[in-house]
Design a protein around this motif. Sequence first.
Motif, short mmCIF file in Angstrom:
data_model
loop_
_atom_site.label_atom_id
_atom_site.label_comp_id
_atom_site.label_asym_id
_atom_site.label_seq_id
_atom_site.Cartn_x
_atom_site.Cartn_y
_atom_site.Cartn_z
N PRO A 164 0.79 -1.23 0.00
CA PRO A 164 0.00 0.00 0.00
C PRO A 164 0.83 1.29 0.00
N ASN A 165 2.13 1.18 0.10
CA ASN A 165 2.99 2.36 0.07
C ASN A 165 3.70 2.54 -1.27
N ASP A 166 3.26 1.82 -2.29
CA ASP A 166 3.88 1.89 -3.62
C ASP A 166 3.23 3.02 -4.41
N SER A 167 3.86 4.16 -4.41
CA SER A 167 3.29 5.33 -5.08
C SER A 167 3.15 5.12 -6.59
N ASP A 168 4.06 4.35 -7.18
CA ASP A 168 3.98 4.10 -8.63
C ASP A 168 2.67 3.41 -9.02
N SER A 169 2.25 2.45 -8.21
CA SER A 169 1.00 1.74 -8.53
C SER A 169 -0.19 2.69 -8.48
N HIS A 185 -3.75 11.77 -5.70
CA HIS A 185 -3.61 12.37 -4.36
C HIS A 185 -2.87 11.41 -3.43
N LYS A 186 -3.25 10.13 -3.48
CA LYS A 186 -2.58 9.14 -2.63
C LYS A 186 -1.11 9.02 -3.02
N ALA A 187 -0.83 8.96 -4.30
CA ALA A 187 0.56 8.88 -4.76
C ALA A 187 1.34 10.11 -4.32
N LEU A 223 2.46 9.94 -0.92
CA LEU A 223 3.62 9.05 -0.84
C LEU A 223 4.83 9.64 -1.55
N LEU A 224 4.76 10.93 -1.83
CA LEU A 224 5.86 11.72 -2.40
C LEU A 224 6.19 11.40 -3.85
N ASP A 225 5.17 11.11 -4.64
CA ASP A 225 5.35 10.86 -6.07
C ASP A 225 5.20 12.17 -6.82
N LYS A 226 6.29 12.67 -7.38
CA LYS A 226 6.28 13.96 -8.06
C LYS A 226 5.48 13.92 -9.36
N GLU A 227 5.48 12.79 -10.05
CA GLU A 227 4.72 12.68 -11.30
C GLU A 227 3.22 12.81 -11.02
N ALA A 228 2.76 12.23 -9.92
CA ALA A 228 1.35 12.33 -9.56
C ALA A 228 0.97 13.77 -9.27
#
Length: 76
Positions: free
Chosen positions: A26-31, A53-55, A58-63
């Motif tokens: 559940p912490n996989d921002s890419d998914s 928002h969830k990504a 989790l600090l996903d810049k692309e999201a």
Amino acid sequence: MMMAKFDTEDYGSAIADFDKAIILNPNDSDSYSLRGNTKLLIVQTQSACLDWHKAEELLDKEASSSLQNIVSDTEL
């Protein structure tokens, strides 16, 4: 495997695979980010934004960029 389904435009199966990946990690921002991208392709914009928002949490810049693009498009 998920991306193969995405690449062949089997979006429903790709989303199901991303769902499984998120259950396993559940912490996989890419998914979350990729599931959001896939949902946007089938015009599930609100659901895509929730994934982004969830990504982003989790600090996903692309999201974060995807969210900004959607907001910009809706302000036009």
